[in-house]
Design an enzyme around this catalytic site. Structure first.
Site, mmCIF file in Angstrom:
data_model
loop_
_atom_site.group_PDB
_atom_site.id
_atom_site.type_symbol
_atom_site.label_atom_id
_atom_site.label_comp_id
_atom_site.label_asym_id
_atom_site.label_seq_id
_atom_site.Cartn_x
_atom_site.Cartn_y
_atom_site.Cartn_z
ATOM 1 N NE ARG A 50 -3.857 -2.028 2.495
ATOM 2 C CZ ARG A 50 -4.715 -2.191 3.479
ATOM 3 N NH1 ARG A 50 -4.664 -1.399 4.547
ATOM 4 N NH2 ARG A 50 -5.625 -3.148 3.428
ATOM 5 C CE LYS A 159 5.376 -21.026 10.942
ATOM 6 N NZ LYS A 159 4.779 -20.292 12.036
ATOM 7 C CG ASP A 188 7.090 -25.493 7.567
ATOM 8 O OD1 ASP A 188 8.141 -24.933 7.934
ATOM 9 O OD2 ASP A 188 6.374 -26.146 8.346
ATOM 10 C CG HIS A 189 11.443 -21.386 7.457
ATOM 11 N ND1 HIS A 189 10.403 -21.014 8.284
ATOM 12 C CD2 HIS A 189 12.510 -21.586 8.265
ATOM 13 C CE1 HIS A 189 10.832 -20.974 9.529
ATOM 14 N NE2 HIS A 189 12.093 -21.325 9.548
ATOM 15 C CE LYS A 193 15.398 -24.256 9.569
ATOM 16 N NZ LYS A 193 16.360 -23.146 9.483
ATOM 17 C CG ASP A 246 4.390 -19.749 16.496
ATOM 18 O OD1 ASP A 246 4.044 -19.159 15.467
ATOM 19 O OD2 ASP A 246 5.517 -19.598 17.018
ATOM 20 C CG HIS A 251 8.216 -24.908 11.917
ATOM 21 N ND1 HIS A 251 8.033 -24.605 10.597
ATOM 22 C CD2 HIS A 251 8.385 -23.710 12.550
ATOM 23 C CE1 HIS A 251 8.079 -23.289 10.431
ATOM 24 N NE2 HIS A 251 8.289 -22.735 11.599
ATOM 25 C CE LYS A 351 8.273 -17.983 20.040
ATOM 26 N NZ LYS A 351 8.998 -17.519 18.841
ATOM 27 C CE LYS A 356 17.759 -20.076 15.752
ATOM 28 N NZ LYS A 356 18.034 -18.961 14.825
#
Length: 497
Positions: A50, A159, A188-189, A193, A246, A251, A351, A356
């Site tokens: 926009r 997603k 879905d990334h 991978k 989520d 995933h 989370k 990670k």
């Protein structure tokens, strides 16, 4: 597998092009493909949003944003300038039919289209509720199909694919009114991978793994998707979602399907996706196995991670003080397929955790003889660990005799993907965008797969809600609430941290 050998002249139209996904993922991925000569010379990228902007202003915005990405064009200024000549901007609204008339004119004006619309890939980087309207406008404007069988028109959507089973079915029905299933690419990334793609090769191309990757040899499987970051600025959105929606519905279901699937007939996209759907449909409902015992939910409190202050989830902006949305979940599940029946699969995601990491662990049954005492070894299991991220690779864990003693000690063989690659591993979006341009749907999700995943997740969410299950508090930097460890301990097992 790829159905075309080379990429034909094409246009990509990115809806929602002023967002972060475009500048931090899509454009860097497309630039890397261009830099490696994988896009050819005849193509155009149209960003549509926009906000009023000229092509030059859009280029400048991309440059400022892209330089913060992992792979960025500012390090190769000459190639970046060449690449920008292929990038255009259209100011418009995906709900406004006039926007699509403007887009048609711009596409027809491209030199390689010769006054026609040519090959088009439409990428919806927008809120999910806008998918149906954009698809409808693409179709009604004549952009969604072509009378020329050599031309393609394809739609990529991000997603989430629905919020529950009913909304997923409705979305699939609405999209199917305007596009054929072979035109729809649900992305879905995780599937892009390199480490995820290699699961099938590791399983089915190696006798040493294929022969023991089954219920006769496996004690259990662990899949951990741990995030160190908190919900941050996504708190308002996340509170309507939670860890199960989520992460697990998409995933993690993809990882489960690849780990537990039977050998496909071939590497054809449909053969692989057929087997994935069979796995998801064969998942035993968790809520039938006493939901309170098989499922743990948690919420992080205030604290610190690496000396950084973390605001407790209930104190995050946009989160109600009485929210019961889970920022962590762990549960035990079973897939009733011939190969995996009765093998416990433990899922964990959350989370504000201590590290990670995305990892799949296959833990094998102990030997039946009692010649050696394995009690001194952590877990007591031989294991095969697939590290999806970080430190992408594979580890095989086994035991040897400790020097001059009868006691055993664990050893590890490691394979690290970057060591085996002469050049950087392509990002997930590079692989997925390239496959979409080639018409290869292997790494994209089919409509029945999304609905099968929701058929498993929706009753689980409903069961937790009905039992008024309150999330257990856990400290930032930990690996979730104590009850997550108790879930494993009740089976005589423990998480691999």
């Amino acid at each position: 597998m790829n159905t075309e050998k080379t990429i034909k002249p094409f246009s990509i139209v990115i809806f929602g092009a002023s967002g972060n996904l475009t500048s931090l993922k899509l454009i860097p991925a497309l630039f890397e493909l261009y830099h490696r000569g994988m896009l050819g010379k005849e193509f155009a990228i149209f960003g549509l949003a926009r906000r009023p902007m000229t092509d030059q202003q859009f280029h400048e915005k991309l440059f400022d944003d892209v330089k913060n990405a992992d792979k960025c064009g500012f390090a190769k200024p000459e190639t970046w300038d060449e690449f920008c000549q292929h990038i255009h901007y259209v100011s418009g609204d995906g709900n406004d039919p006039s926007t699509f008339e403007t887009l048609k004119s711009r596409l027809a004006a491209l030199p390689f289209n010769n006054g026609k619309l040519g090959n088009c890939l439409f990428y919806c980087s927008v809120k999910p509720e806008l998918f149906p309207d954009i698809a409808a406008n693409i179709s009604s404007s004549g952009l969604g199909s072509s009378s020329n069988p050599d031309e393609f028109r394809r739609l990529i959507i991000e997603k989430p694919f629905g919020f529950d089973l009913a909304s997923a079915r409705k979305l699939n029905e609405e999209l199917s009114r305007h596009f054929q299933e072979n035109q729809i690419y649900r992305i879905d990334h995780y599937l892009g991978k390199e480490t995820v793609q290699n699961i099938l090769a590791l399983r089915f191309a190696n006798r040493i793994f294929e022969s023991v990757w089954n219920k006769d040899h496996l004690d259990h499987i662990q899949i951990s998707v741990c995030e160190k970051v908190d919900v941050g600025e996504r708190a308002g959105y996340y509170d309507q979602s939670g860890a199960l929606r989520d992460m697990v519905q998409n995933h993690i279901m993809q990882l489960v399907s690849l780990v537990a699937m039977e050998e496909p007939k071939s590497l054809n996209a449909n053969d692989i996706r057929n087997e994935k759907v069979k796995v998801i449909k064969a998942i035993r409902p968790v809520c039938e196995n006493n939901c309170c015992c098989s499922v743990v939910t948690g919420q992080y409190t205030g604290g610190k991670i690496d000396d950084k202050d973390i605001v407790g989830y209930l104190d995050a902006p946009g989160v109600p003080k009485d929210s019961t949305t889970e920022t962590f979940t762990a549960f035990r599940m079973y897939v009733d397929t011939p190969t995996m029946k009765d093998v416990p699969i433990y899922i964990r995601t959350g989370k504000a955790l201590g590290k990670k990491t995305t990892e799949i662990g296959l833990f094998f049954k102990t030997v039946t003889n009692k010649l050696f005492d394995q009690a001194c070894c952590p877990n007591g299991f031989n294991s095969l660990i697939l590290r999806i991220q970080p430190n992408d690779g594979v580890s095989v864990n086994f035991f040897t005799r400790k020097t001059s003693q009868i006691c055993l000690e664990p050893r590890e063989l490691n394979f690290y993907y970057p060591d085996a690659c002469p050049s950087p591993i392509p990002s997930a979006y590079e692989k997925l965008l390239h496959d979409a341009l080639l018409g290869d749907q292997t790494l994209f999700i089919r409509s029945d797969e999304t609905e099968a995943a929701w058929e498993f997740i929706s009753p689980l969410i409903d069961s937790i809600k009905e039992k008024q299950k309150i999330p257990q508090p856990y400290e930032p930097g930990s690996f979730g609430p104590a009850k997550s460890d108790e879930l494993m301990a009740c089976g005589g097992r423990q998480w691999r941290n």
